[in-house]
Design a protein around this motif. Structure first.
Motif, PDB file in Angstrom:
ATOM      1  N   GLU A   1      56.338   3.998 -17.206  1.00 44.30           N
ATOM      2  CA  GLU A   1      54.984   4.002 -16.668  1.00 44.30           C
ATOM      3  C   GLU A   1      54.004   3.629 -17.766  1.00 44.30           C
ATOM      4  OE1 GLU A   1      54.203   7.777 -14.963  1.00 44.30           O
ATOM      5  OE2 GLU A   1      55.628   7.523 -13.305  1.00 44.30           O
ATOM      6  N   PRO A   2      52.802   3.184 -17.377  1.00 48.35           N
ATOM      7  CA  PRO A   2      51.793   2.825 -18.382  1.00 48.35           C
ATOM      8  C   PRO A   2      51.512   3.981 -19.331  1.00 48.35           C
ATOM      9  CG  PRO A   2      51.137   2.030 -16.220  1.00 48.35           C
ATOM     10  CD  PRO A   2      52.343   2.874 -16.008  1.00 48.35           C
ATOM     11  N   GLY A   3      51.381   3.658 -20.620  1.00 53.37           N
ATOM     12  CA  GLY A   3      51.065   4.668 -21.619  1.00 53.37           C
ATOM     13  C   GLY A   3      52.268   5.336 -22.239  1.00 53.37           C
ATOM     14  N   GLU A   4      53.467   4.943 -21.845  1.00 53.32           N
ATOM     15  CA  GLU A   4      54.666   5.574 -22.406  1.00 53.32           C
ATOM     16  C   GLU A   4      55.179   4.799 -23.619  1.00 53.32           C
ATOM     17  OE1 GLU A   4      56.681   7.797 -18.568  1.00 53.32           O
ATOM     18  OE2 GLU A   4      57.556   5.933 -19.290  1.00 53.32           O
ATOM     19  N   VAL A   5      55.943   5.512 -24.448  1.00 55.08           N
ATOM     20  CA  VAL A   5      56.715   4.905 -25.543  1.00 55.08           C
ATOM     21  C   VAL A   5      58.160   4.842 -25.087  1.00 55.08           C
ATOM     22  CG1 VAL A   5      57.561   5.223 -27.891  1.00 55.08           C
ATOM     23  CG2 VAL A   5      55.151   5.686 -27.364  1.00 55.08           C
ATOM     24  N   LEU A   6      58.784   3.687 -25.221  1.00 56.24           N
ATOM     25  CA  LEU A   6      60.204   3.544 -24.888  1.00 56.24           C
ATOM     26  C   LEU A   6      61.020   3.615 -26.172  1.00 56.24           C
ATOM     27  CD1 LEU A   6      62.366   2.875 -22.690  1.00 56.24           C
ATOM     28  CD2 LEU A   6      62.179   0.504 -23.462  1.00 56.24           C
TER      29      LEU A   6
END
Length: 498
Positions: free
Chosen positions: A47-52
């Motif tokens: 989702e937007p704003g996440e770190v993968l």
């Protein structure tokens, strides 16, 4: 404030290594959460704003990573992350990749996506835990900050000048400036350094926006609503930077508290004005005891004998704005005129204030409280000398005793309590210019009843009811008695008898 990519990289226990900073401001983006995935396409799970974070288990390795095919795969992989608004990519070193593939670094650089390296010895769970703890700490800090702001604003409500205190507290909470204005943008009170031109500009923009809240660079404008949602003012606030969410919430709360405070203040002001007006009407009718014992309750200072009586005529809005609370006076508005009972020593100060507003006024000579009912008429007559004949009626100018004698002589038996119904009907019929239908409607009786009562009244007062002059005199006499008795009909329509 939420944890950012930069904050995550600064955690010493994680020993994260920044390999690609991304585009301008990329490291200062907020991290909503951290997600682990080994899929070549994880867009369905991020989702937007996440770190993968990933070990790259299914991504090209070795020579394959540097081939044209490998570079395209990495470029597509990174672009998909950018398309889903992932804010950073964490690459874990391990059995699959001893270093970050060069093709991945190139793709991250071209896409402006921050990329950091996670040492082999650091488990992914430690990175997830660090983000979780940072978010919990940030939420706790936000709660404490919100609580402090709310307590500060609520505390301001209980102080003497609550409106100014609320504005000052708002300015301190946002570390900037704040201002309370009327609906047109005229400043009522303000705190902090802000030019009046800036406030006027913000008010104009807000009016054009047509919304309850509007935002400009470094500033916020919020409607202040009173009773039944009617807008009664504006709260403007701002500083050197845009307000964050907590500061915006504080401004919203301040606007709500100001709305309650201003509405209560206006209600109190209106109530006290009504009490003053009623007491002044009693004073002018010769009943002065209640007004004389109202120090520090209705008026700050009540003068003792001897006193003067002033009558002021003009625009009701101007009359209501004349400052009087600092003088030793009693005041109120009766029949659209401002009446003031004052100590002789206050005369000059009052005259200066009235003249500054170009108001017509008359001030009596020295008298006692018990003489005010009689002095009233001479004071009204004084308005004629000020060029304000239109501000006084004949009923006002005629002294009570002479008026009562005239009414009794003109109405004869009708002036007695025995014929009160006939007198009331005659008065309304004269008010309605001799219209039986309109008089019946106002009295709530049948027109035949009105006609019968008027005929009966005519037999008691004589033929004067048939002539224009006679009707004028009868109406005048009825009006004198209605005023003397405080009849509710005294506020009804006035006739043009004929």
């Amino acid at each position: 404030m939420a944890i950012t990519v930069r904050d995550l990289l600064a955690a010493p226990e994680l020993r994260l290594v920044l390999r690609e900073p991304g585009g301008e401001g990329a490291l200062d983006r907020a991290v909503r959460w951290i997600h682990q995935s080994e899929l070549p396409d994880s867009t369905g799970f991020t989702e937007p704003g996440e770190v993968l974070i990933t070990t790259g288990a299914v991504l090209p390795q070795g020579a394959e990573a540097d081939s044209d095919h490998g570079r395209r795969l990495y470029a597509d992989y990174v672009q998909r992350l950018r398309d889903t608004s992932v804010v950073a990519l964490g690459f874990g070193l391990g059995p699959q990749h001893e270093t970050v593939p060069g093709s991945l670094l190139t793709a991250a650089h071209q896409a402006g996506l921050p990329l950091f390296e996670i040492p082999w010895a650091i488990p992914f769970s430690a990175v997830v835990k660090a983000v979780s703890q940072a978010q919990a700490s940030a939420e706790q800090a936000n709660l404490l900050r919100t609580n402090r702001a709310q307590r500060r604003l609520i505390g301001a409500v209980g102080r003497a000048d609550a409106a100014h205190e609320l504005v000052s507290a708002t300015a301190q909470i946002i570390d900037g400036w704040a201002a309370l204005t009327d609906t047109s943008g005229h400043v009522i009170t303000r705190a902090g350094a802000v030019p009046l031109e800036r406030l006027a500009e913000l008010a104009n923009v807000h009016q054009g926006a047509g919304r309850a809240s509007s935002f400009e660079t470094g500033a916020m404008v919020q409607n202040i609503d009173g009773v039944q949602g009617r807008r009664i003012g504006l709260l403007m606030a701002g500083g050197r930077r845009d307000l964050d969410s907590i500061e915006q919430s504080a401004c919203l709360l301040a606007a709500q508290l100001l709305g309650v405070q201003l509405a209560l203040s206006q209600q109190h002001h209106d109530t006290m004005a009504g009490v003053r007006n009623l007491l002044l009407a009693e004073v002018l009718a010769g009943r002065t005891l209640a007004a004389q014992h109202s120090d520090d309750v209705v008026w700050p200072q009540v003068p003792a004998d001897p006193v003067l009586l002033a009558c002021v005529a003009g625009d009701p809005r101007v009359l209501a704005e004349i400052p009087l609370a600092d003088l030793r006076v009693v005041w109120g508005i009766v029949e659209e005129r401002l009446w003031i009972v004052l100590a002789p020593a206050q005369r000059q100060r009052l005259v200066e204030r009235l003249r500054r507003r170009a108001l017509s006024f008359s001030i009596s000579g020295s008298c006692g409280w018990g003489d005010l009912a009689e002095v009233k008429h001479a004071t009204l007559a004084g308005l004629l000398g000020e060029g304000s004949a239109g501000q006084a009626s004949l009923l006002d100018l005629l002294p009570p005793r002479q008026a009562s004698a005239f009414a009794t002589a003109t109405l004869g038996p009708l002036a007695t309590a025995e014929f009160s119904d006939l007198l009331a009907t005659l008065g309304v019929w004269l008010d309605q210019n001799g219209s039986v239908e309109r008089a019946a409607e106002q009295l709530g009786v049948h027109r035949h009843t009105v006609r019968r009562r008027v005929q009966r009244a005519a037999t008691l007062v004589g033929p004067s009811v048939e002539t224009p002059q006679g009707r004028h005199e009868l109406w005048f006499a009825c009006e004198v008695l209605r005023r003397a008795r405080g009849d509710a009909d005294a506020s009804g329509p006035r006739p043009a008898a004929g």
